[in-house]
Design an enzyme around this catalytic site. Structure first.
Site, mmCIF file in Angstrom:
data_model
loop_
_atom_site.group_PDB
_atom_site.id
_atom_site.type_symbol
_atom_site.label_atom_id
_atom_site.label_comp_id
_atom_site.label_asym_id
_atom_site.label_seq_id
_atom_site.Cartn_x
_atom_site.Cartn_y
_atom_site.Cartn_z
ATOM 1 C CG ASN A 100 5.319 20.971 -9.411
ATOM 2 O OD1 ASN A 100 4.161 21.161 -9.052
ATOM 3 N ND2 ASN A 100 5.953 21.774 -10.241
ATOM 4 C CG HIS A 130 5.457 -7.902 -7.322
ATOM 5 N ND1 HIS A 130 4.886 -8.196 -6.110
ATOM 6 C CD2 HIS A 130 5.160 -6.602 -7.571
ATOM 7 C CE1 HIS A 130 4.250 -7.139 -5.653
ATOM 8 N NE2 HIS A 130 4.406 -6.147 -6.516
ATOM 9 C CB ALA A 176 9.802 15.646 -18.988
ATOM 10 C CB THR A 181 15.808 0.606 -15.840
ATOM 11 O OG1 THR A 181 16.828 0.873 -16.813
ATOM 12 C CG2 THR A 181 14.441 0.946 -16.442
ATOM 13 C CE LYS A 182 22.193 2.449 -17.758
ATOM 14 N NZ LYS A 182 23.088 1.867 -18.788
#
Length: 202
Positions: A100, A130, A176, A181-182
């Site tokens: 989308n 970073h 949503a 993070t994993k």
């Protein structure tokens, strides 16, 4: 875990080509890589051009998009406007996948989306890292990229964010607004910030 970057490592990196650095997840300085800077600038200009074209000529914009994205399978579709795709050669989208509007893909790491997937509006895929603990290295612009992989039959709701190095198995549903993070295995429903399993499908 913090990826090591000291003087010895910087010296070793001098002898490695930038494309090899990106491919192997090595540190590099974007500001010192004119080839990368040129690619990103050109990509932003092309995306703007295609988005503008789509307002009056949707089919023409789709043709231009497929020239821009060499690894977009013929039976898949991206809706406009697209926010950004910095490295078009690094985005792989499988067959019968729908993406989308508002897609954002940063930076040079590969992003591989499987077949028969639904990617909701305003999803974001981030491959760059970073240095977490050394602000001086961030000032110097050091980064490295980790690939993102999404299996087949996945559904990402609107506004989902995937962080560097994430792998999702097949048939994963992401609520949503989630921040992933994993890694997560196949046949799971995940949601939240950070995302966690809320239901096992099989």
């Amino acid at each position: 875990m913090v990826k090591i970057l000291n003087d010895e490592e910087k010296e070793r990196l001098k002898g490695i080509d930038i494309e090899d650095k990106i491919l192997s997840g090595e540190w590099y300085q974007f500001s010192s890589e004119p080839k990368l800077k040129k690619t990103v600038r050109k990509s932003y200009q092309k995306i703007f051009e295609i988005n503008q074209l789509s307002i009056l000529d949707y089919e023409g914009a789709q043709v231009a998009l497929r020239k821009f994205l060499p690894h977009l399978e013929s039976q898949s579709e991206l809706y406009f406007p697209i926010k950004s795709i910095e490295y078009p050669e690094q985005l792989f989208i499988g067959e019968h996948t729908f993406v989308n509007a508002g897609l954002q893909v940063l930076s040079a790491g590969k992003v591989m989306i499987g077949s028969h997937c639904f990617i909701g509006p305003n999803c974001q895929f981030y491959t760059p890292n970073h240095h977490v603990t050394d602000a001086s290295l961030r000032r110097e612009g050091w980064q490295y990229d980790l690939s993102i992989r999404i299996g087949d039959d996945c559904w990402l709701g609107g506004g989902v964010i995937l962080l560097p190095g994430i792998t999702l198995g097949d048939d994963v549903v992401v609520g949503a607004g989630s921040v992933v993070t994993k890694d997560f295995p196949s046949h799971t429903v995940i949601a939240g910030n950070p995302a966690h399993i809320i239901h096992q499908l099989k």
